[in-house]
Design a protein around this motif. Structure first.
Motif, PDB file in Angstrom:
ATOM      1  N   ASP A  32      31.503  44.357  34.503  1.00  0.00           N
ATOM      2  CA  ASP A  32      32.904  44.052  33.853  1.00  0.00           C
ATOM      3  C   ASP A  32      32.743  44.873  32.461  1.00  0.00           C
ATOM      4  O   ASP A  32      31.794  44.870  31.802  1.00  0.00           O
ATOM      5  CB  ASP A  32      33.346  42.602  33.745  1.00  0.00           C
ATOM      6  CG  ASP A  32      34.784  42.464  33.329  1.00  0.00           C
ATOM      7  OD1 ASP A  32      35.217  42.871  32.128  1.00  0.00           O
ATOM      8  OD2 ASP A  32      35.167  41.556  33.985  1.00  0.00           O
ATOM      9  N   GLY A  43      47.879  29.701  32.409  1.00  0.00           N
ATOM     10  CA  GLY A  43      48.441  28.166  32.224  1.00  0.00           C
ATOM     11  C   GLY A  43      47.153  27.192  32.514  1.00  0.00           C
ATOM     12  O   GLY A  43      47.292  26.007  32.136  1.00  0.00           O
ATOM     13  N   GLY A  45      46.017  25.582  34.849  1.00  0.00           N
ATOM     14  CA  GLY A  45      46.008  24.467  35.912  1.00  0.00           C
ATOM     15  C   GLY A  45      45.310  24.792  37.242  1.00  0.00           C
ATOM     16  O   GLY A  45      45.359  26.101  37.601  1.00  0.00           O
ATOM     17  N   ARG A  95      40.184  28.111  30.150  1.00  0.00           N
ATOM     18  CA  ARG A  95      39.613  29.415  30.800  1.00  0.00           C
ATOM     19  C   ARG A  95      38.473  29.712  30.453  1.00  0.00           C
ATOM     20  O   ARG A  95      37.639  30.144  31.477  1.00  0.00           O
ATOM     21  CB  ARG A  95      40.620  30.459  30.309  1.00  0.00           C
ATOM     22  CG  ARG A  95      40.789  31.758  31.277  1.00  0.00           C
ATOM     23  CD  ARG A  95      41.132  31.660  32.524  1.00  0.00           C
ATOM     24  NE  ARG A  95      40.923  32.937  33.201  1.00  0.00           N
ATOM     25  CZ  ARG A  95      41.432  33.510  34.128  1.00  0.00           C
ATOM     26  NH1 ARG A  95      42.599  33.088  34.636  1.00  0.00           N
ATOM     27  NH2 ARG A  95      41.267  34.807  34.421  1.00  0.00           N
ATOM     28  N   ASP A 259      43.805  38.877  41.743  1.00  0.00           N
ATOM     29  CA  ASP A 259      44.985  39.577  41.334  1.00  0.00           C
ATOM     30  C   ASP A 259      45.071  41.104  41.965  1.00  0.00           C
ATOM     31  O   ASP A 259      45.960  41.755  41.783  1.00  0.00           O
ATOM     32  CB  ASP A 259      45.133  39.599  39.867  1.00  0.00           C
ATOM     33  CG  ASP A 259      45.943  38.234  39.516  1.00  0.00           C
ATOM     34  OD1 ASP A 259      45.953  37.396  40.069  1.00  0.00           O
ATOM     35  OD2 ASP A 259      46.227  38.017  38.213  1.00  0.00           O
ATOM     36  N   LEU A 272      44.525  31.063  40.813  1.00  0.00           N
ATOM     37  CA  LEU A 272      43.113  30.932  40.698  1.00  0.00           C
ATOM     38  C   LEU A 272      42.778  30.563  42.193  1.00  0.00           C
ATOM     39  O   LEU A 272      41.687  30.691  42.729  1.00  0.00           O
ATOM     40  CB  LEU A 272      42.753  29.627  39.823  1.00  0.00           C
ATOM     41  CG  LEU A 272      42.865  30.422  38.367  1.00  0.00           C
ATOM     42  CD1 LEU A 272      42.861  29.371  37.093  1.00  0.00           C
ATOM     43  CD2 LEU A 272      41.734  31.529  38.123  1.00  0.00           C
TER      44      LEU A 272
HETATM   45  C1  LIG Z   1      50.746  33.197  31.468  1.00  0.00           C
HETATM   46  C2  LIG Z   1      50.090  33.107  32.877  1.00  0.00           C
HETATM   47  C3  LIG Z   1      49.913  31.913  33.326  1.00  0.00           C
HETATM   48  C4  LIG Z   1      49.092  31.612  34.536  1.00  0.00           C
HETATM   49  N1  LIG Z   1      48.963  30.371  35.006  1.00  0.00           N
HETATM   50  C5  LIG Z   1      48.118  29.836  35.858  1.00  0.00           C
HETATM   51  C6  LIG Z   1      47.768  28.804  36.289  1.00  0.00           C
HETATM   52  O1  LIG Z   1      48.034  27.808  35.390  1.00  0.00           O
HETATM   53  N2  LIG Z   1      46.917  28.324  37.412  1.00  0.00           N
HETATM   54  C7  LIG Z   1      46.509  29.657  38.251  1.00  0.00           C
HETATM   55  O2  LIG Z   1      45.767  29.200  39.422  1.00  0.00           O
HETATM   56  N3  LIG Z   1      47.016  30.652  37.667  1.00  0.00           N
HETATM   57  C8  LIG Z   1      47.637  31.030  36.769  1.00  0.00           C
HETATM   58  N4  LIG Z   1      48.012  32.346  36.315  1.00  0.00           N
HETATM   59  C9  LIG Z   1      47.393  33.500  37.348  1.00  0.00           C
HETATM   60  C10 LIG Z   1      45.796  33.616  37.182  1.00  0.00           C
HETATM   61  O3  LIG Z   1      45.487  33.819  35.647  1.00  0.00           O
HETATM   62  C11 LIG Z   1      45.183  34.930  37.756  1.00  0.00           C
HETATM   63  O4  LIG Z   1      45.619  35.000  38.892  1.00  0.00           O
HETATM   64  C12 LIG Z   1      43.897  35.125  37.487  1.00  0.00           C
HETATM   65  O5  LIG Z   1      43.453  35.206  36.417  1.00  0.00           O
HETATM   66  C13 LIG Z   1      43.502  36.037  38.673  1.00  0.00           C
HETATM   67  O6  LIG Z   1      41.953  36.199  38.281  1.00  0.00           O
HETATM   68  P1  LIG Z   1      41.430  37.629  38.779  1.00  0.00           P
HETATM   69  O7  LIG Z   1      39.852  37.701  38.691  1.00  0.00           O
HETATM   70  O8  LIG Z   1      41.594  38.313  39.997  1.00  0.00           O
HETATM   71  O9  LIG Z   1      41.639  38.684  37.621  1.00  0.00           O
HETATM   72  P2  LIG Z   1      41.355  38.816  35.861  1.00  0.00           P
HETATM   73  O10 LIG Z   1      41.085  37.296  35.282  1.00  0.00           O
HETATM   74  O11 LIG Z   1      42.562  39.473  35.477  1.00  0.00           O
HETATM   75  O12 LIG Z   1      40.145  39.260  35.682  1.00  0.00           O
HETATM   76  C14 LIG Z   1      39.793  40.764  36.056  1.00  0.00           C
HETATM   77  C15 LIG Z   1      38.457  41.120  35.343  1.00  0.00           C
HETATM   78  O13 LIG Z   1      38.534  42.845  35.548  1.00  0.00           O
HETATM   79  C16 LIG Z   1      37.883  43.338  34.630  1.00  0.00           C
HETATM   80  N5  LIG Z   1      38.257  44.762  34.536  1.00  0.00           N
HETATM   81  C17 LIG Z   1      39.572  45.220  34.794  1.00  0.00           C
HETATM   82  N6  LIG Z   1      39.266  46.534  34.813  1.00  0.00           N
HETATM   83  C18 LIG Z   1      38.064  46.752  34.841  1.00  0.00           C
HETATM   84  C19 LIG Z   1      37.064  48.154  35.041  1.00  0.00           C
HETATM   85  N7  LIG Z   1      37.957  49.451  35.365  1.00  0.00           N
HETATM   86  N8  LIG Z   1      35.916  47.990  35.113  1.00  0.00           N
HETATM   87  C20 LIG Z   1      35.451  46.693  34.668  1.00  0.00           C
HETATM   88  N9  LIG Z   1      35.912  45.672  34.640  1.00  0.00           N
HETATM   89  C21 LIG Z   1      37.154  45.790  34.959  1.00  0.00           C
HETATM   90  C22 LIG Z   1      38.502  42.560  33.415  1.00  0.00           C
HETATM   91  O14 LIG Z   1      37.861  42.831  32.130  1.00  0.00           O
HETATM   92  C23 LIG Z   1      38.616  41.057  33.727  1.00  0.00           C
HETATM   93  O15 LIG Z   1      37.515  40.618  33.392  1.00  0.00           O
HETATM   94  C24 LIG Z   1      48.584  32.496  35.341  1.00  0.00           C
HETATM   95  C25 LIG Z   1      48.925  33.859  35.000  1.00  0.00           C
HETATM   96  C26 LIG Z   1      49.589  34.247  33.919  1.00  0.00           C
HETATM   97  C27 LIG Z   1      49.703  35.460  33.150  1.00  0.00           C
END
Ligand SMILES: Cc1cc2nc3c(=O)[nH]c(=O)nc-3n(C[C@H](O)[C@H](O)[C@H](O)COP(=O)(O)OP(=O)(O)OC[C@H]3O[C@@H](n4cnc5c(N)ncnc54)[C@H](O)[C@@H]3O)c2cc1C
Length: 367
Positions: A32, A43, A45, A95, A259, A272
């Motif tokens: 990362d 959010g 949750g 978070r 995501d 999540l």
């Molecule tokens: C306002 C808001 C409210 C939300 N509320 C909820 C909720 O209540 N409940 C819920 O379940 N979901 C919620 N979500 C959705 C949830 O936050 C996401 O689905 C979740 O964070 C996805 O996790 P992830 O690990 O896929 O991506 P991320 O959490 O975005 O993690 C991606 C990681 O990749 C790293 N990265 C990116 N590019 C690179 C690169 N080139 N090289 C190395 N590292 C890199 C970043 O630093 C980061 O640590 C919400 C989203 C938003 C915007």
């Protein structure tokens, strides 16, 4: 350095995938560009699907760190409807605390981390980072909404999706409810999630990138009244959110998770839950050497949340529809309970749920 599974992105999806892969005996390395604890606008949750998947990853949530919630309340200026989540546990959890818990569990099972590491070039056999080459059998893109791995693998979605903006801020105030509250305004929505006995998380969703929490709260007098005098205990953080999906979630030895693979607008609160369930299925497929299994599991996991998110976004888009639906939910609580039970259900009996949503949609349209 060599990894069986090289995960780009150490957010919830990436760490969960590494834990699950490691538990199957695969050597997992997570890269990362940031350093823990990693925060992100969310959010905060966790629906029953997320809590159940965390349990499968060997993560038990300490009751002292979470705030259990029992259901949902949807309101607008005229109507309000609430319903309990029928099965499973749901909670609010900061978070940064979730991130620490996942990192600890990953370290316990033997996942290796390269924090603060910038990748200069992708290759299907590995990545170039910090003047080194890290080789791998499988490359996993868990690098979020704007995934570079997705771009590298040629898996960008074919058509453009409309994005919205999500913000969150925490306030030091005792939760006034054990429900997640979704407040619908004319051009934005506010979600209230209790995250501790003395803290709540407010998230804001809007298509207007200039709208900020203080101005938006003026449109939600009930929430603003509750927050009067409460101290913000975090800065306002924002992120782009959309309803979108990669062209495919696997190609060759590259797979996408969380995501990077698919986002359901943050208002659905499903991100999540989806990420953790996908991680478990992806690890099974990696261990079996067959990513086709992951592709079909991914389709099945995401189908219902995507339909549900479409329904919620349709309510955002049309004030008349939203008023009608909320009025109906308030008048017929059993209908709202049905929707919440589909939305929050941890089960993957997808076809059943898909049919239920279509039925629900028809009843809403014709009621
Ligand atoms: C306002 C808001 C409210 C939300 N509320 C909820 C909720 O209540 N409940 C819920 O379940 N979901 C919620 N979500 C959705 C949830 O936050 C996401 O689905 C979740 O964070 C996805 O996790 P992830 O690990 O896929 O991506 P991320 O959490 O975005 O993690 C991606 C990681 O990749 C790293 N990265 C990116 N590019 C690179 C690169 N080139 N090289 C190395 N590292 C890199 C970043 O630093 C980061 O640590 C919400 C989203 C938003 C915007």
């Amino acid at each position: 350095m060599h990894a069986d599974v090289l995960v780009v992105g150490g957010g919830p999806a990436g760490i969960a995938t590494a834990i699950a892969a490691r538990s199957k005996g695969l050597r997992a390395v997570v890269i990362d560009s940031r350093k823990p604890p990693i925060d992100k606008a969310c959010g905060e949750g966790l629906l029953p699907g997320a809590v159940a998947a965390l349990h499968s990853l060997g993560v038990e949530l300490d009751p002292g760190l979470i705030f259990p919630f029992s259901g949902f309340r949807f309101s607008d200026e005229k109507s309000s409807a609430s319903a309990l989540i029928p099965i499973g546990k749901a909670c609010g959890l900061r978070r940064t605390v979730l991130h620490r818990i996942l990192v600890d569990r990953a370290a316990e099972v033997g996942v290796s981390f390269l924090w603060g590491t910038r990748i200069s070039r992708f290759d299907s056999c590995g990545v170039h980072a910090n003047n080194d080459f890290i080789s791998c059998k499988w490359l996993v893109g868990a690098d979020g909404h704007s995934s570079s791995v997705r771009r590298f693998a040629g898996l960008e979605a074919g058509r453009r999706h409309e994005s919205r903006f999500g913000f969150r801020r925490h306030y030091a105030v005792s939760p006034w409810t054990d429900l997640i509250e979704v407040h619908w305004g004319e051009e934005s929505q506010v979600v209230v999630t209790p995250t501790g006995t003395g803290e709540i998380c407010i998230s804001l969703f809007s298509s207007d990138s200039r709208l900020r929490m203080d101005r938006a709260l003026g449109q939600f007098p009930d929430v603003a009244k509750r927050l009067r005098g409460a101290r913000p205990v975090s800065t306002e953080a924002g992120a782009v959110t959309s309803l979108s999906r990669a062209r495919a979630v696997a190609r060759g030895n590259v797979a996408l998770v969380g995501d990077a693979s698919c986002t359901v607008d943050g208002i659905a609160g499903q991100g999540l839950s989806l990420a953790f369930q996908q991680a478990l299925h992806l690890a099974d497929a990696l261990a079996g050497g067959n990513l086709t299994l992951y592709e079909s599991a991914h389709r099945s996991i995401t189908r219902t949340p995507i339909r549900m998110a479409r329904m919620l976004l349709a309510m955002n888009a049309s004030a008349a529809l939203r008023r009608r639906v909320l009025k109906l939910f308030a008048a017929r609580p059993a209908l709202f309970s049905k929707m919440i039970s589909i939305h929050a259900s941890a089960s993957t009996a997808d076809e059943l749920k898909a049919g239920q949503i279509v039925n629900l949609g028809w009843r809403l349209l014709w009621a």
